[in-house]
Scaffold this motif. Structure first.
Motif, PDB file in Angstrom:
ATOM      1  N   SER A 197       9.651   7.847  -3.966  1.00  6.54           N
ATOM      2  CA  SER A 197       8.535   7.572  -3.118  1.00  6.54           C
ATOM      3  C   SER A 197       7.856   8.523  -2.330  1.00  6.54           C
ATOM      4  O   SER A 197       7.989   8.801  -1.405  1.00  6.54           O
ATOM      5  CB  SER A 197       9.291   6.456  -2.009  1.00  6.54           C
ATOM      6  OG  SER A 197       9.725   5.467  -2.502  1.00  6.54           O
ATOM      7  N   PRO A 198       7.068   9.430  -3.407  1.00  7.90           N
ATOM      8  CA  PRO A 198       6.288  10.360  -2.568  1.00  7.90           C
ATOM      9  C   PRO A 198       5.297  10.093  -1.517  1.00  7.90           C
ATOM     10  O   PRO A 198       5.238  10.847  -0.974  1.00  7.90           O
ATOM     11  CB  PRO A 198       5.347  11.220  -3.914  1.00  7.90           C
ATOM     12  CG  PRO A 198       5.503   9.678  -4.934  1.00  7.90           C
ATOM     13  CD  PRO A 198       6.643   8.834  -4.502  1.00  7.90           C
ATOM     14  N   LEU A 238       0.845  -1.162   0.019  1.00  6.03           N
ATOM     15  CA  LEU A 238      -0.012   0.216   0.016  1.00  6.03           C
ATOM     16  C   LEU A 238       0.872   1.259   0.001  1.00  6.03           C
ATOM     17  O   LEU A 238       0.375   2.373  -0.548  1.00  6.03           O
ATOM     18  CB  LEU A 238      -1.044   0.120   1.264  1.00  6.03           C
ATOM     19  CG  LEU A 238      -2.239  -0.743   1.004  1.00  6.03           C
ATOM     20  CD1 LEU A 238      -3.083  -0.803   2.390  1.00  6.03           C
ATOM     21  CD2 LEU A 238      -3.108  -0.103  -0.095  1.00  6.03           C
ATOM     22  N   LEU A 239       1.962   1.108   0.760  1.00  5.88           N
ATOM     23  CA  LEU A 239       2.732   2.353   0.719  1.00  5.88           C
ATOM     24  C   LEU A 239       4.138   2.069  -0.058  1.00  5.88           C
ATOM     25  O   LEU A 239       5.057   2.870   0.054  1.00  5.88           O
ATOM     26  CB  LEU A 239       3.339   2.720   1.937  1.00  5.88           C
ATOM     27  CG  LEU A 239       2.267   2.878   3.077  1.00  5.88           C
ATOM     28  CD1 LEU A 239       3.078   3.249   4.550  1.00  5.88           C
ATOM     29  CD2 LEU A 239       1.737   4.232   2.608  1.00  5.88           C
ATOM     30  N   SER A 240       3.963   1.243  -1.040  1.00  2.00           N
ATOM     31  CA  SER A 240       5.310   0.989  -1.971  1.00  2.00           C
ATOM     32  C   SER A 240       5.211   1.664  -3.131  1.00  2.00           C
ATOM     33  O   SER A 240       4.155   2.525  -3.537  1.00  2.00           O
ATOM     34  CB  SER A 240       5.079  -0.554  -2.620  1.00  2.00           C
ATOM     35  OG  SER A 240       5.909  -0.725  -3.511  1.00  2.00           O
ATOM     36  N   THR A 241       6.259   1.781  -3.838  1.00  2.00           N
ATOM     37  CA  THR A 241       6.596   2.633  -5.069  1.00  2.00           C
ATOM     38  C   THR A 241       6.154   2.068  -6.361  1.00  2.00           C
ATOM     39  O   THR A 241       5.822   2.646  -7.306  1.00  2.00           O
ATOM     40  CB  THR A 241       7.838   3.091  -5.146  1.00  2.00           C
ATOM     41  OG1 THR A 241       8.636   2.020  -5.387  1.00  2.00           O
ATOM     42  CG2 THR A 241       8.416   3.989  -4.211  1.00  2.00           C
ATOM     43  N   VAL A 272      -1.624   8.235  -0.627  1.00  2.00           N
ATOM     44  CA  VAL A 272      -0.980   9.194  -1.578  1.00  2.00           C
ATOM     45  C   VAL A 272      -1.099  10.823  -1.074  1.00  2.00           C
ATOM     46  O   VAL A 272      -0.223  11.549  -0.947  1.00  2.00           O
ATOM     47  CB  VAL A 272      -1.031   8.910  -2.917  1.00  2.00           C
ATOM     48  CG1 VAL A 272      -0.622  10.111  -3.927  1.00  2.00           C
ATOM     49  CG2 VAL A 272      -0.603   7.460  -3.464  1.00  2.00           C
ATOM     50  N   ARG A 273      -2.585  11.113  -0.900  1.00  2.00           N
ATOM     51  CA  ARG A 273      -2.825  12.481  -0.527  1.00  2.00           C
ATOM     52  C   ARG A 273      -2.369  12.753   0.734  1.00  2.00           C
ATOM     53  O   ARG A 273      -1.805  13.867   1.060  1.00  2.00           O
ATOM     54  CB  ARG A 273      -4.641  12.371  -0.780  1.00  2.00           C
ATOM     55  CG  ARG A 273      -5.026  13.707  -0.466  1.00  2.00           C
ATOM     56  CD  ARG A 273      -6.438  13.732  -0.519  1.00  2.00           C
ATOM     57  NE  ARG A 273      -7.021  15.090  -0.454  1.00  2.00           N
ATOM     58  CZ  ARG A 273      -7.195  15.851  -1.376  1.00  2.00           C
ATOM     59  NH1 ARG A 273      -6.624  15.475  -2.651  1.00  2.00           N
ATOM     60  NH2 ARG A 273      -7.759  17.117  -1.027  1.00  2.00           N
TER      61      ARG A 273
END
Length: 461
Positions: free
Chosen positions: A162-163, A66-69, A132-133
């Motif tokens: 990785s924003p 879920l938090l991967s690039t 992401v937001r």
């Protein structure tokens, strides 16, 4: 080959919410399927509902993708695999638990398994977009590096890719890079840092190891202590070092671990119990084939049934390993040679048992006597060890644990002849990954993948 990341507290909170959210979606699908199939809600088994909730929450908690690039499609694919695992657990409960109307419940479970899947993927996609937001929007933290080294530059590159990590790099202060093109903008020397901190908002500061020996280190640290920025120290391994630095804690003292194993204390006891249990089961299953192979060896070529050789075990101590003899008996050679494809020394029966890995079965005895494990770095001939320990930095670190019948390197395409130094270096790298990331589940996965390789691998000969 990846190392599992340690999550920060806010990331753990996010993953808790993901686990709970996935469980809610799964439960919603369960009750919705019952309504659609006109199954009486009052008759639904609450035990099944609890199993659905718990298994979904456990399997989707810390769902790193879920938090991967990686792309959204990759994340959804990995989520689908986890959903199949949830379904398998729940279907097992369906089979084992009593059910008054099993045929009707079967229709409910089928609709639940199929219908909840797209609902769950949609929920996870929304969670990812929310992440992401949340992490990469206006709330993203601005960061700088001070006297960065190679690891700092690697970190900067990954943060830029990785924003969702919520950190935006402004640049670095320190000496210009020599002979390398920097991916990070140089903002100035160390003497310009103070003015930057006074005039520019900065929420994160990464300190490179080059700052330690700099005479300005103390005033810079004092100045950082007068800010509200989060401060991180980025450790560096020497260039061409075989070590990877990990954070450790012994007796409450934080340490930087260059090499360590997870197979200690109760983990060692658990691994040993697993080895003995599975080895005894393998003796029962393969006992008759082993007898037949022994008879075949005696009848097809002169010489002993077993091939015995001294190899290095745990802590580099010599052990005697056993294999079914697969070659013609020959005079001792001045130099030990690895078997090669089409090797004339291999007997016809030997070619078959090597191809199917049946020649390794006598090492079950090594497992039972404690000199080997089912899974671990493969033991090499003593002469090869002495050769490669001179050529590969960190080679002997693979002997931190017991050698194994199969290993992480073998199930990742590094089985068979290591005819180049690069192949051996890759094998050592995989062995060290296994040592530092061991778990019982990893052992089980390696054994399962080994069984598949025996059937379809073409690299054995």
């Amino acid at each position: 080959m990846t190392h599992r990341e340690k999550h920060t507290q806010h990331q753990r909170l996010f993953f808790y919410m993901v686990g709970v959210g996935a469980a809610v979606v799964a439960l919603f699908g369960y009750f919705a399927a019952a309504v659609f199939e006109r199954y009486p809600l009052a008759d639904l088994d609450l035990m099944k509902a609890a199993i659905i909730a718990v298994s979904t929450c456990v399997l989707f908690y810390q769902f790193d993708q879920l938090l991967s690039t990686r792309e959204m499609s990759y994340m959804l694919g990995r989520a689908s695999v986890r959903w199949v695992q949830v379904v398998m657990v729940v279907l097992l409960a369906y089979v084992l638990l009593p059910e008054p109307d099993r045929d009707h419940m079967r229709e409910v479970m089928q609709l639940w398994a199929i219908g909840t899947w797209p609902l769950l993927l949609g929920a996870l996609a929304l969670m990812r977009l929310s992440a992401v937001r949340l992490y990469s929007g206006a709330d993203a933290r601005r960061a700088i590096f001070i006297q960065p080294g190679r690891q700092s530059r690697t970190l900067a590159l990954r943060l830029a890719r990785s924003p969702m990590l919520g950190i935006r790099i402004d640049g670095y202060f320190g000496r210009p890079y020599k002979g390398e093109e920097s991916t990070v903008k140089r903002l100035g020397g160390l003497d310009e840092l103070d003015n930057y901190l006074r005039t520019t908002p900065c929420q994160v500061v990464f300190l490179g190891t080059g700052l330690i020996t700099d005479p300005q280190a103390t005033p810079i640290l004092d100045r950082l202590g007068d800010t509200t920025a989060a401060i991180y120290f980025v450790p560096e391994s020497p260039r061409e070092s075989p070590f990877q630095i990990n954070v450790a804690d012994i007796a409450g003292v934080p340490l930087l671990a260059l090499h360590e194993t997870e197979i200690l204390g109760m983990s060692r006891v658990l691994k040993r119990a697993f080895d003995v249990t599975v080895a005894l089961g393998m003796l029962v299953i393969f006992g008759l084939p082993m007898i037949l192979i022994a008879i075949g060896i005696k009848r097809t070529s002169p010489g002993p049934v077993f091939f015995r050789q001294i190899r290095y075990g745990q802590d580099g101590k010599p052990i005697r390993i056993y294999k079914f003899r697969s070659m013609h008996v020959h005079l001792p050679e001045a130099k030990v040679q690895q078997a090669t494809r089409g090797d004339p020394r291999i007997t016809p029966l030997g070619r078959f048992i090597r191809k199917t890995s049946l020649d390794e079965l006598p090492q079950i005895l090594n497992v039972l006597d404690g000199s080997m494990s089912l899974v671990g770095p493969r033991p090499h001939a003593a002469e090869h060890n002495e050769l490669y320990r001179q050529q590969i930095k960190g080679y002997m670190l693979r002997h931190t644990v017991k050698p194994g019948i199969t290993g992480w390197a073998q199930v990742n395409g590094l089985r068979g002849e290591t005819d180049t130094l690069d192949k051996m270096m890759q094998r050592v790298e995989h062995d060290r990954y296994y040592i530092q990331n061991w778990s019982l589940w990893l052992d089980i996965k390696i054994i399962a993948r080994t069984a598949l390789l025996v059937v379809r691998d073409r690299s054995a000969f």
